[in-house]
Scaffold this active site. Structure first.
Site: not given
Ligand code: PEP
Length: 248
Positions: A8, A10, A95, A97, A166, A172, A208
């Site tokens: 990903n 991003k 996701h 985010e 996730e 991150g 991560s």
């Protein structure tokens, strides 16, 4: 089960940086196809570039989001049919985010997954709990509800998706779920999928994951691959992750 390793990117990259990264990945992989499936989920403006640079390689093209709508007056959105035009095979939906920054609900995520399946793409459905939810003992309930909405919308076609667990607090942050934490959630998700008649759906871990922890994570039962953000932008690290997924 053959492992699935999805990158990903991003909102990172540029024409020059993408070219350098994809060249390095192709050189690093050589002419042998890896023994795992590799998908690169790139920003939408770079789909054409990535499609060209991945041509003839064993790596598949992926996207990071799709519209829940088929076509029409939805400024800024990208439809599943447009992704098909660029030979996209995988697409991330839900996701954290997007759930957090763009208010995506479980119902919207389910609608996006349905659009992808209708267009012949594989949705990678992300689920995961926040730190507060984990500390409140709600992890399983949260991920089951997120996945449950998708199962309710897709029915028998749930067997055609991939799922990525996730934990939001691990994305991150450099903080990874312990193998035991990940194993427990993966077991719950696999059990839910099995009850839905979708026992073969891969459940990836994301948060991560890197060249140092990938082996231990992929060695856990029920972890069928990885969704990798930061480490997928460094060719050497991502190649090590692919290599680890090719032997487990
Ligand atoms: C992600 O964005 O899906 C992700 C897992 O990011 P990172 O690997 O950087 O934590």
């Amino acid at each position: 089960m053959r492992k699935l390793i999805a990158a990903n990117w991003k909102m990172n990259g540029s024409l020059a940086a993408n070219q350098a990264l994809l060249d390095a990945l192709r050189t690093g992989l050589g002419s042998e196809a890896p023994a795992c499936t590799v998908a690169l989920c790139v920003p939408a403006p770079y789909l054409a570039q990535a499609q060209g640079l991945l041509s003839g390689s064993a790596m598949q093209l992926g996207a990071q989001d799709v519209s829940a709508h088929e076509a029409g007056a939805y400024t800024g959105e990208v439809s599943a049919a447009m992704l098909v035009d660029f030979a996209v095979r995988y697409c991330i939906v839900g996701h954290s985010e997007r759930r957090q920054c763009h208010g995506e609900t479980d119902a919207m995520v389910a609608a996006k997954a349905a659009r992808l399946l209708a267009a012949g793409l594989v949705p990678i459905v992300c689920v995961g709990e926040t730190l507060a939810q984990r500390e409140a003992g709600q992890t399983e309930a949260v991920v089951r509800a997120q996945l449950g909405a998708v199962i309710a919308a897709l029915g028998a076609r749930t067997s055609e998706i991939a799922v990525a667990y996730e934990p939001v607090w691990a994305i991150g942050t450099g903080r990874t779920a312990t193998p035991e934490q990940a194993r427990a959630v993966h077991a719950a998700l696999h059990e839910q999928l099995q009850r839905a008649g979708a026992a073969g759906v891969p459940v990836l871990y994301g948060g991560s994951m890197n060249a140092q922890n990938v082996r231990e994570l992929l060695a856990q039962p029920g972890i069928d691959g990885g969704l990798i953000g930061g480490a997928s932008l460094k060719a050497a690290d991502f190649l090590q992750i692919i290599s680890a997924a090719s032997v487990n």
